[in-house]
Motif scaffolding. Sequence first.
Motif, PDB file in Angstrom:
ATOM      1  N   ASN A 125     -61.347  -9.548  20.503  1.00 14.33           N
ATOM      2  CA  ASN A 125     -62.353  -9.936  21.485  1.00 14.33           C
ATOM      3  C   ASN A 125     -61.975  -9.480  22.890  1.00 14.33           C
ATOM      4  OD1 ASN A 125     -60.331 -11.702  22.308  1.00 14.33           O
ATOM      5  ND2 ASN A 125     -61.668 -13.497  22.405  1.00 14.33           N
ATOM      6  N   GLY A 126     -60.853  -8.753  23.001  1.00 11.73           N
ATOM      7  CA  GLY A 126     -60.436  -8.236  24.292  1.00 11.73           C
ATOM      8  C   GLY A 126     -59.714  -9.230  25.170  1.00 11.73           C
ATOM      9  N   ALA A 127     -59.427 -10.422  24.627  1.00 17.13           N
ATOM     10  CA  ALA A 127     -58.748 -11.448  25.426  1.00 17.13           C
ATOM     11  C   ALA A 127     -57.681 -12.179  24.613  1.00 17.13           C
ATOM     12  CB  ALA A 127     -59.759 -12.443  25.980  1.00 17.13           C
ATOM     13  N   GLY A 128     -57.129 -11.499  23.605  1.00 14.42           N
ATOM     14  CA  GLY A 128     -56.018 -12.077  22.870  1.00 14.42           C
ATOM     15  C   GLY A 128     -56.374 -12.801  21.590  1.00 14.42           C
ATOM     16  N   THR A 129     -57.637 -12.734  21.176  1.00 15.30           N
ATOM     17  CA  THR A 129     -58.069 -13.376  19.930  1.00 15.30           C
ATOM     18  C   THR A 129     -58.659 -12.318  19.000  1.00 15.30           C
ATOM     19  OG1 THR A 129     -58.507 -15.507  20.996  1.00 15.30           O
ATOM     20  CG2 THR A 129     -59.558 -15.114  18.874  1.00 15.30           C
ATOM     21  N   TYR A 130     -58.276 -12.397  17.720  1.00 20.05           N
ATOM     22  CA  TYR A 130     -58.759 -11.458  16.705  1.00 20.05           C
ATOM     23  C   TYR A 130     -59.543 -12.244  15.658  1.00 20.05           C
ATOM     24  CZ  TYR A 130     -55.154  -8.560  18.848  1.00 20.05           C
ATOM     25  OH  TYR A 130     -54.390  -7.867  19.753  1.00 20.05           O
ATOM     26  N   GLU A 131     -60.714 -11.760  15.280  1.00 17.02           N
ATOM     27  CA  GLU A 131     -61.537 -12.439  14.275  1.00 17.02           C
ATOM     28  C   GLU A 131     -61.363 -11.745  12.929  1.00 17.02           C
ATOM     29  OE1 GLU A 131     -66.216 -12.914  13.642  1.00 17.02           O
ATOM     30  OE2 GLU A 131     -65.448 -14.131  15.311  1.00 17.02           O
ATOM     31  N   MET A 132     -60.920 -12.520  11.940  1.00 15.93           N
ATOM     32  CA  MET A 132     -60.652 -11.983  10.615  1.00 15.93           C
ATOM     33  C   MET A 132     -61.362 -12.811   9.543  1.00 15.93           C
ATOM     34  SD  MET A 132     -58.709  -9.326  10.930  1.00 15.93           S
ATOM     35  CE  MET A 132     -58.006  -8.538  12.385  1.00 15.93           C
ATOM     36  N   SER A 133     -61.544 -12.218   8.379  1.00 14.66           N
ATOM     37  CA  SER A 133     -62.227 -12.900   7.282  1.00 14.66           C
ATOM     38  C   SER A 133     -61.270 -13.809   6.530  1.00 14.66           C
ATOM     39  CB  SER A 133     -62.808 -11.878   6.302  1.00 14.66           C
ATOM     40  OG  SER A 133     -63.757 -11.057   6.928  1.00 14.66           O
ATOM     41  N   THR A 134     -61.799 -14.920   6.049  1.00 15.60           N
ATOM     42  CA  THR A 134     -61.039 -15.754   5.127  1.00 15.60           C
ATOM     43  C   THR A 134     -60.959 -15.036   3.779  1.00 15.60           C
ATOM     44  OG1 THR A 134     -63.085 -16.908   4.521  1.00 15.60           O
ATOM     45  CG2 THR A 134     -61.730 -17.915   6.252  1.00 15.60           C
ATOM     46  N   GLY A 135     -60.183 -15.602   2.880  1.00 19.98           N
ATOM     47  CA  GLY A 135     -60.078 -15.019   1.549  1.00 19.98           C
ATOM     48  C   GLY A 135     -58.847 -14.144   1.397  1.00 19.98           C
ATOM     49  N   LEU A 136     -58.656 -13.636   0.184  1.00 18.45           N
ATOM     50  CA  LEU A 136     -57.504 -12.811  -0.147  1.00 18.45           C
ATOM     51  C   LEU A 136     -57.783 -11.345   0.133  1.00 18.45           C
ATOM     52  CD1 LEU A 136     -56.626 -14.398  -3.616  1.00 18.45           C
ATOM     53  CD2 LEU A 136     -55.364 -14.729  -1.488  1.00 18.45           C
ATOM     54  N   HIS A 137     -56.726 -10.607   0.394  1.00 16.16           N
ATOM     55  CA  HIS A 137     -56.875  -9.166   0.511  1.00 16.16           C
ATOM     56  C   HIS A 137     -56.890  -8.578  -0.904  1.00 16.16           C
ATOM     57  CE1 HIS A 137     -56.048  -4.951   1.414  1.00 16.16           C
ATOM     58  NE2 HIS A 137     -56.412  -5.210   2.655  1.00 16.16           N
ATOM     59  N   PRO A 138     -57.840  -7.694  -1.217  1.00 12.01           N
ATOM     60  CA  PRO A 138     -57.972  -7.190  -2.592  1.00 12.01           C
ATOM     61  C   PRO A 138     -56.736  -6.458  -3.110  1.00 12.01           C
ATOM     62  CG  PRO A 138     -59.324  -5.926  -1.054  1.00 12.01           C
ATOM     63  CD  PRO A 138     -58.860  -7.138  -0.331  1.00 12.01           C
ATOM     64  N   LYS A 139     -55.937  -5.867  -2.223  1.00  8.37           N
ATOM     65  CA  LYS A 139     -54.749  -5.142  -2.671  1.00  8.37           C
ATOM     66  C   LYS A 139     -53.509  -6.016  -2.739  1.00  8.37           C
ATOM     67  CE  LYS A 139     -56.012  -0.406  -1.557  1.00  8.37           C
ATOM     68  NZ  LYS A 139     -55.522   0.909  -1.076  1.00  8.37           N
ATOM     69  N   PHE A 140     -53.548  -7.170  -2.080  1.00 11.31           N
ATOM     70  CA  PHE A 140     -52.386  -8.050  -2.070  1.00 11.31           C
ATOM     71  C   PHE A 140     -52.477  -9.111  -3.160  1.00 11.31           C
ATOM     72  CE2 PHE A 140     -51.883  -7.290   2.770  1.00 11.31           C
ATOM     73  CZ  PHE A 140     -51.295  -6.073   2.502  1.00 11.31           C
ATOM     74  N   GLY A 141     -53.688  -9.705  -3.306  1.00 13.40           N
ATOM     75  CA  GLY A 141     -53.818 -10.841  -4.208  1.00 13.40           C
ATOM     76  C   GLY A 141     -53.109 -12.051  -3.630  1.00 13.40           C
ATOM     77  N   ALA A 142     -53.036 -13.115  -4.405  1.00 13.66           N
ATOM     78  CA  ALA A 142     -52.393 -14.348  -3.928  1.00 13.66           C
ATOM     79  C   ALA A 142     -50.907 -14.099  -3.712  1.00 13.66           C
ATOM     80  CB  ALA A 142     -52.624 -15.463  -4.940  1.00 13.66           C
ATOM     81  N   PRO A 143     -50.319 -14.649  -2.628  1.00 17.24           N
ATOM     82  CA  PRO A 143     -50.982 -15.490  -1.621  1.00 17.24           C
ATOM     83  C   PRO A 143     -51.316 -14.728  -0.347  1.00 17.24           C
ATOM     84  CG  PRO A 143     -48.617 -15.722  -1.402  1.00 17.24           C
ATOM     85  CD  PRO A 143     -48.855 -14.641  -2.437  1.00 17.24           C
ATOM     86  N   GLY A 144     -51.676 -13.456  -0.422  1.00 15.37           N
ATOM     87  CA  GLY A 144     -51.885 -12.659   0.781  1.00 15.37           C
ATOM     88  C   GLY A 144     -53.245 -12.866   1.415  1.00 15.37           C
ATOM     89  N   ALA A 145     -53.250 -13.137   2.727  1.00 10.49           N
ATOM     90  CA  ALA A 145     -54.503 -13.254   3.468  1.00 10.49           C
ATOM     91  C   ALA A 145     -55.181 -11.891   3.556  1.00 10.49           C
ATOM     92  CB  ALA A 145     -54.226 -13.801   4.867  1.00 10.49           C
TER      93      ALA A 145
END
Length: 229
Positions: A76-96
């Motif tokens: 957002n240009g001020a130190g905050t990043y917006e990311m999706s909930t859920g697992l990463h398809p290449k990591f699987g559990a327990p990777g965000a």
Amino acid sequence: MNSKMLKSIIAGFALSIASFAQAGVIYDADISTGVLFGSGNENGFFVVNKAWKNNQNNIELGLRAKVPYEGSFNSNGAGTYEMSTGLHPKFGAPGAAWNFEFAINLNYDGSNTDRVFDDFLIELSVDLDPRKNKRDWLTFDPVTKFTDNYIGGDNSIAQNSMNIGWLMQDFDPNIEGTYGFKLEVKDKLTEEVLASTRMKVKTVPEPSTLAIFALGILGLASRKFKTNK
């Protein structure tokens, strides 16, 4: 209040803001060494602090969040990043679905060639509970905790890209909220903070396939209604 006094106040305020900006962090910035871990990782979008106490300590720190394999930062240009909930398809559990990345440089301008990590306290603090009014800070030395760091500069530069899900056993990637991150370098004897930077990662759910389909149907229905009307 006359105009001369008002101009003086405005000038003083502008000067104080400029001084604060110079002494603080720089958002969406490059790190001076470039990204050294892995391959194909672009520079930029770091929350960088290399002006702590007018940079008299000659230390540069950087933090950022990123979607792995995509290179999306969603800052957002001020130190905050917006990311999706859920697992990463290449990591699987327990990777965000996202990674956090850190960069430490103890010899930013090249004048302190004898500096090494063992001479300092390096602390990365991560708030593991993103829920509102909840705090669960984990503080550790990222240089010694992660065995696959990039280490360079004769042991004065460290970088890595890590996943928050790898820091706890019961990580729930579907919780919405805001994670906090703080990276600090301290004097080993006095524990005085010599450099510091921080960021936040806000997690939000991705629109489901059904929701996207429903929005599409509503859009088509709306267009048909307007045409018939």
